[in-house]
Design a protein around this motif. Structure first.
Motif, PDB file in Angstrom:
ATOM      1  N   GLU A  60       7.505   1.808  -4.221  1.00 45.92           N
ATOM      2  CA  GLU A  60       8.711   1.318  -4.889  1.00 45.92           C
ATOM      3  C   GLU A  60       8.410   0.343  -6.017  1.00 45.92           C
ATOM      4  N   SER A  61       7.257  -0.282  -5.962  1.00 48.80           N
ATOM      5  CA  SER A  61       6.930  -1.315  -6.939  1.00 48.80           C
ATOM      6  C   SER A  61       5.428  -1.410  -7.116  1.00 48.80           C
ATOM      7  N   HIS A  62       5.013  -1.675  -8.334  1.00 52.73           N
ATOM      8  CA  HIS A  62       3.589  -1.825  -8.642  1.00 52.73           C
ATOM      9  C   HIS A  62       3.007  -3.075  -7.997  1.00 52.73           C
ATOM     10  N   VAL A  63       3.856  -4.029  -7.655  1.00 53.43           N
ATOM     11  CA  VAL A  63       3.364  -5.315  -7.158  1.00 53.43           C
ATOM     12  C   VAL A  63       3.767  -5.564  -5.696  1.00 53.43           C
ATOM     13  N   ARG A  64       4.206  -4.526  -5.011  1.00 57.10           N
ATOM     14  CA  ARG A  64       4.534  -4.659  -3.593  1.00 57.10           C
ATOM     15  C   ARG A  64       3.987  -3.456  -2.852  1.00 57.10           C
ATOM     16  N   GLN A  65       2.973  -3.713  -2.045  1.00 58.03           N
ATOM     17  CA  GLN A  65       2.251  -2.611  -1.421  1.00 58.03           C
ATOM     18  C   GLN A  65       3.089  -1.885  -0.378  1.00 58.03           C
ATOM     19  N   PHE A  66       3.800  -2.627   0.450  1.00 57.58           N
ATOM     20  CA  PHE A  66       4.640  -2.041   1.490  1.00 57.58           C
ATOM     21  C   PHE A  66       6.029  -2.658   1.425  1.00 57.58           C
ATOM     22  N   GLN A  67       7.017  -1.883   1.806  1.00 60.14           N
ATOM     23  CA  GLN A  67       8.381  -2.386   1.848  1.00 60.14           C
ATOM     24  C   GLN A  67       8.684  -3.110   3.151  1.00 60.14           C
ATOM     25  N   SER A  68       7.879  -2.861   4.191  1.00 59.37           N
ATOM     26  CA  SER A  68       8.111  -3.497   5.485  1.00 59.37           C
ATOM     27  C   SER A  68       6.833  -3.442   6.305  1.00 59.37           C
ATOM     28  N   GLN A  69       6.787  -4.265   7.335  1.00 56.56           N
ATOM     29  CA  GLN A  69       5.672  -4.250   8.271  1.00 56.56           C
ATOM     30  C   GLN A  69       5.591  -2.904   8.986  1.00 56.56           C
ATOM     31  N   GLU A  70       6.750  -2.335   9.286  1.00 54.43           N
ATOM     32  CA  GLU A  70       6.784  -1.036   9.972  1.00 54.43           C
ATOM     33  C   GLU A  70       6.138   0.055   9.119  1.00 54.43           C
ATOM     34  N   GLU A  71       6.379   0.006   7.808  1.00 56.93           N
ATOM     35  CA  GLU A  71       5.768   1.002   6.916  1.00 56.93           C
ATOM     36  C   GLU A  71       4.248   0.892   6.952  1.00 56.93           C
ATOM     37  N   GLN A  72       3.739  -0.327   6.939  1.00 61.12           N
ATOM     38  CA  GLN A  72       2.295  -0.523   7.009  1.00 61.12           C
ATOM     39  C   GLN A  72       1.733  -0.045   8.343  1.00 61.12           C
ATOM     40  N   GLU A  73       2.422  -0.347   9.421  1.00 62.65           N
ATOM     41  CA  GLU A  73       1.949   0.078  10.738  1.00 62.65           C
ATOM     42  C   GLU A  73       1.946   1.595  10.871  1.00 62.65           C
ATOM     43  N   ARG A  74       2.937   2.274  10.302  1.00 66.75           N
ATOM     44  CA  ARG A  74       2.950   3.747  10.334  1.00 66.75           C
ATOM     45  C   ARG A  74       1.744   4.306   9.578  1.00 66.75           C
ATOM     46  N   LEU A  75       1.439   3.696   8.447  1.00 71.11           N
ATOM     47  CA  LEU A  75       0.286   4.172   7.676  1.00 71.11           C
ATOM     48  C   LEU A  75      -1.009   3.924   8.438  1.00 71.11           C
ATOM     49  N   ASP A  76      -1.126   2.762   9.071  1.00 76.08           N
ATOM     50  CA  ASP A  76      -2.324   2.477   9.871  1.00 76.08           C
ATOM     51  C   ASP A  76      -2.518   3.535  10.960  1.00 76.08           C
ATOM     52  N   ARG A  77      -1.435   3.887  11.647  1.00 74.64           N
ATOM     53  CA  ARG A  77      -1.544   4.903  12.701  1.00 74.64           C
ATOM     54  C   ARG A  77      -1.962   6.243  12.111  1.00 74.64           C
ATOM     55  N   TRP A  78      -1.396   6.606  10.973  1.00 78.37           N
ATOM     56  CA  TRP A  78      -1.757   7.884  10.340  1.00 78.37           C
ATOM     57  C   TRP A  78      -3.221   7.905   9.952  1.00 78.37           C
ATOM     58  N   ILE A  79      -3.704   6.803   9.400  1.00 81.66           N
ATOM     59  CA  ILE A  79      -5.107   6.733   8.981  1.00 81.66           C
ATOM     60  C   ILE A  79      -6.031   6.850  10.190  1.00 81.66           C
ATOM     61  N   VAL A  80      -5.744   6.108  11.234  1.00 85.79           N
ATOM     62  CA  VAL A  80      -6.621   6.078  12.407  1.00 85.79           C
ATOM     63  C   VAL A  80      -6.543   7.373  13.199  1.00 85.79           C
ATOM     64  N   GLU A  81      -5.340   7.874  13.412  1.00 84.31           N
ATOM     65  CA  GLU A  81      -5.162   9.020  14.307  1.00 84.31           C
ATOM     66  C   GLU A  81      -5.458  10.353  13.646  1.00 84.31           C
ATOM     67  N   THR A  82      -5.174  10.486  12.360  1.00 84.44           N
ATOM     68  CA  THR A  82      -5.384  11.784  11.707  1.00 84.44           C
ATOM     69  C   THR A  82      -6.601  11.819  10.792  1.00 84.44           C
ATOM     70  N   GLN A  83      -7.029  10.667  10.295  1.00 84.39           N
ATOM     71  CA  GLN A  83      -8.155  10.644   9.375  1.00 84.39           C
ATOM     72  C   GLN A  83      -9.393   9.987   9.976  1.00 84.39           C
ATOM     73  N   GLY A  84      -9.194   9.103  10.930  1.00 81.99           N
ATOM     74  CA  GLY A  84     -10.320   8.448  11.590  1.00 81.99           C
ATOM     75  C   GLY A  84     -11.178   7.611  10.665  1.00 81.99           C
ATOM     76  N   ASP A  85     -10.574   6.990   9.676  1.00 82.15           N
ATOM     77  CA  ASP A  85     -11.343   6.233   8.689  1.00 82.15           C
ATOM     78  C   ASP A  85     -10.768   4.824   8.550  1.00 82.15           C
ATOM     79  N   ARG A  86     -11.202   3.935   9.422  1.00 81.74           N
ATOM     80  CA  ARG A  86     -10.695   2.568   9.403  1.00 81.74           C
ATOM     81  C   ARG A  86     -11.145   1.785   8.175  1.00 81.74           C
TER      82      ARG A  86
END
Length: 233
Positions: free
Chosen positions: A74-100
């Motif tokens: 949504e913005s060049h200077v805001r990485q996530f819109q919410s903590q929940e959005e970041q946590e969803r991405l963390d789960r996707w990275i760990v569970e589907t990509q396995g690249d912490r």
């Protein structure tokens, strides 16, 4: 000491620094376009290579998929819109990509661990050749841009994704001085256009984009949007 020798040595250092800078700037623009934003045909070829192709696929995942596609939506200077959005991405990275490491690298914003070596590895063969063929002073000069090359991503890149006020509040005194330079203000605009239009402005160490025909200037609307986000510009 012979003044001519001093002049010659200094000249060789400067010439080596220019050569080194051209090398890393051209390589950054080329690799950013063709590896970090690799086309489908290139990614399929990398898959066929097996382990040899994994570094390119990982770089594409971290940069094009995560940094460009799943953060700063949504913005060049805001990485996530919410903590929940970041946590969803963390789960996707760990569970589907396995690249912490993507998480440790702050989702493509910085470098960490082996990521630093992977970042500089493609340009090292050029500098190995320079070690053989350049005078010692010129080679020392060439190493200076090589050292700055990963630092531009490790140190500078995170501040380009912050509002200026926040960047200045977080930065150390030397980094605040750097942020205030005309060069960083230029690179901030340059990098914003890369995120907005993607197929341009790949450099953090500028010049390669211009030489390779990938440089784009901001429009009045672009500048207005940057100012609206409080960017370093």
């Amino acid at each position: 000491m012979n003044p001519v020798a001093l002049t010659t040595g200094a000249g060789q250092i400067v010439a080596g620094a220019v050569l080194g800078y051209l090398t890393v700037s051209m390589a950054e623009s080329f690799l950013h376009r063709n590896a970090l934003h690799a086309r489908l045909q290139v990614r399929r070829a990398a898959q066929r290579l097996g382990p040899a192709g994994r570094p390119l696929l990982r770089a594409y995942l971290s940069h094009a998929v995560v940094h460009h596609g799943k953060t700063y939506r949504e913005s060049h200077v805001r990485q996530f819109q919410s903590q929940e959005e970041q946590e969803r991405l963390d789960r996707w990275i760990v569970e589907t990509q396995g690249d912490r490491r993507i998480i440790r690298e702050r989702y493509g914003v910085s470098l960490a661990g082996l990521g630093i070596l992977a970042f500089v590895a493609p340009v090292l063969p050029f500098f190995a050749l320079y070690a053989f063929f350049l005078p010692a002073a010129a080679f020392v000069g060439a190493l200076l841009p090589l050292a700055i090359y990963p630092l531009s991503s490790l140190v500078l890149h995170p501040y380009l994704h912050l509002p200026r006020a926040e960047a200045m509040a977080r930065a150390s005194r030397p980094t605040r001085w750097l942020i205030e330079t005309r060069y960083v203000r230029f690179i901030s605009r340059h990098h914003y256009l890369h995120h907005r239009y993607v197929h341009c402005n790949y450099n953090l160490l500028w010049l390669g984009d211009l030489l390779l025909g990938r440089h784009r200037l901001p429009s009045d609307q672009d500048l207005a949007e940057m100012r609206g986000q409080g960017m370093i510009c």
